[in-house]
Write a protein that holds these residues in place. Structure first.
Motif, short mmCIF file in Angstrom:
data_model
loop_
_atom_site.label_atom_id
_atom_site.label_comp_id
_atom_site.label_asym_id
_atom_site.label_seq_id
_atom_site.Cartn_x
_atom_site.Cartn_y
_atom_site.Cartn_z
N GLY A 1 0.96 -1.08 0.16
CA GLY A 1 -0.12 -0.07 0.00
C GLY A 1 0.80 1.11 0.01
O GLY A 1 0.16 2.30 0.04
N GLY A 2 1.96 1.16 0.32
CA GLY A 2 2.93 2.42 0.35
C GLY A 2 2.78 3.27 1.39
O GLY A 2 3.54 4.41 1.72
N GLN A 3 1.90 2.95 2.27
CA GLN A 3 1.58 3.85 3.47
C GLN A 3 2.85 4.13 4.41
O GLN A 3 2.87 5.01 5.02
CB GLN A 3 0.47 3.57 4.43
CG GLN A 3 -0.66 3.71 3.59
CD GLN A 3 -0.90 4.65 2.81
OE1 GLN A 3 -1.30 5.76 3.38
NE2 GLN A 3 -0.78 4.74 1.67
N SER A 4 3.82 3.17 4.56
CA SER A 4 4.93 3.14 5.30
C SER A 4 5.99 3.35 4.53
O SER A 4 7.09 4.33 4.74
CB SER A 4 5.15 1.88 6.32
OG SER A 4 4.08 1.89 6.96
N LEU A 5 6.39 2.69 3.47
CA LEU A 5 7.21 2.52 2.63
C LEU A 5 7.51 3.99 1.63
O LEU A 5 8.53 4.38 1.46
CB LEU A 5 7.25 1.60 1.41
CG LEU A 5 8.56 1.36 0.37
CD1 LEU A 5 9.99 1.32 1.49
CD2 LEU A 5 8.46 0.11 -0.23
N GLY A 6 6.32 4.50 1.66
CA GLY A 6 6.22 5.91 0.65
C GLY A 6 7.12 7.01 1.43
O GLY A 6 7.82 7.46 1.16
N PRO A 7 6.75 7.00 2.93
CA PRO A 7 7.41 8.21 3.82
C PRO A 7 8.85 7.63 3.87
O PRO A 7 9.72 8.74 3.80
CB PRO A 7 6.65 8.03 4.92
CG PRO A 7 5.25 7.51 4.62
CD PRO A 7 5.41 6.62 3.71
#
Ligand SMILES: Cc1cc2nc3c(=O)[nH]c(=O)nc-3n(C[C@H](O)[C@H](O)[C@H](O)COP(=O)(O)OP(=O)(O)OC[C@H]3O[C@@H](n4cnc5c(N)ncnc54)[C@H](O)[C@@H]3O)c2cc1C
Length: 261
Positions: free
Chosen positions: A32-38
């Motif tokens: 989902g990128g919710q942790s990897l994105g930041p």
């Protein structure tokens, strides 16, 4: 800040994703990128390749049989909160999912991404340990299964081997008389918790998990799964302040009271 340059691929199967990860050691799975994105934006992670898996049908489904519920790694918190995935009973999973962050994050964040990220304050890390869930992992060497309690090794550290993908989480169904309580304390709604407790009492099983400790959750089973057992265990953790111990005990009181009703 902006992310360092990377390539991005969307494989069409888990087998292809695993092959890509094996070919490129600098690759990272993106769900989902919710942790990897930041982390990318802060350049805490600088992968050469992102392998996006959240649209793979093999990771997106949920299934159930008489004994267990199996939830694909890329099922979102929102899907679980909305009852679009099977539950273990008593709406336990839906209620937990509904309390994670905000709807925008729940729409993209996945149960598998949450486990693989292994934030000690993440709801699923504590809850799935209490429910004695098992993770199904796939890599070049085939399939492995591990209890979540063994998968989560420390803060932000799991037993995932290089090139492995978390495929699904298998959760035993709750028996008819099972008692469950989950409570957390957050500064404001939607924030990560600073104290968390999950309690499961069913049949001969007695399990308490205390989360948001700064490291992996504390798992107490059998006779140790009690207020006294928790007090004793928290006392033996010098890294906690008296206020943190007090908060954890207050939240555990609430979770036990919920389980007793
Ligand atoms: C503002 C904010 C508030 C939040 N609040 C909470 C909260 O209160 N409670 C809570 O529990 N969570 C919270 N979260 C976290 C969120 O719920 C997501 O679960 C979490 O960010 C990771 O899920 P993801 O699918 O986005 O994973 P990603 O960010 O895509 O990936 C996270 C990590 O897991 C790896 N990964 C992902 N999927 C797999 C897989 N299938 N196999 C192998 N590796 C994989 C990635 O490589 C990466 O290292 C919050 C996030 C934000 C941004």
């Amino acid at each position: 800040m902006k992310a360092a340059p990377f390539d991005h691929v969307r494989p069409t199967s888990v087998a292809e994703a695993i092959a890509l990860l094996a070919r490129e050691p600098g690759a990272r799975v993106l769900a989902g990128g919710q942790s990897l994105g930041p982390m990318l934006n802060l350049r805490l992670a600088q992968p050469r390749l992102l392998v996006q898996v959240n649209r793979l049908p093999e990771l997106a489904g949920a299934d159930s049989d008489a004994e267990a519920v199996t939830i694909g790694a890329c099922v979102t918190h929102a899907a679980i909160a909305d009852g679009r995935a099977a539950d273990v009973g008593n709406n336990v999973l839906a209620e937990v999912a509904d309390g994670i962050a905000y709807r925008a994050i729940r729409n993209r964040g996945t149960i598998g991404g949450s486990l693989c990220h292994a934030d000690p304050a993440a709801d699923w890390v504590t809850v799935l340990m209490a429910l004695d869930a098992v993770v199904v992992l796939h890599g070049q060497q085939g399939e492995r299964r591990l209890r979540v309690a063994d998968f989560i090794q420390a803060a932000f550290r799991t037993a995932l081997l290089p090139g492995e993908i978390l495929q699904a989480v298998r959760l035993p169904r709750l028996t008819a008389g099972a008692r469950w309580g989950f409570e957390k304390a957050c500064r404001k709604p939607g924030d990560f918790a600073h104290a968390m407790a999950a309690v499961l009492l069913h049949g001969g099983v007695r399990r308490v998990v205390i989360g948001a400790l700064g490291n992996r959750p504390l798992l107490l089973e059998g006779d140790a799964a009690s207020l006294d057992g928790a007090q004793h265990a928290l006392q033996a953790m010098p890294e906690l302040t008296p206020v943190q111990r007090h908060m954890q005990m207050a939240v555990l009181h609430r979770a036990l009271a919920k389980a007793a009703t």
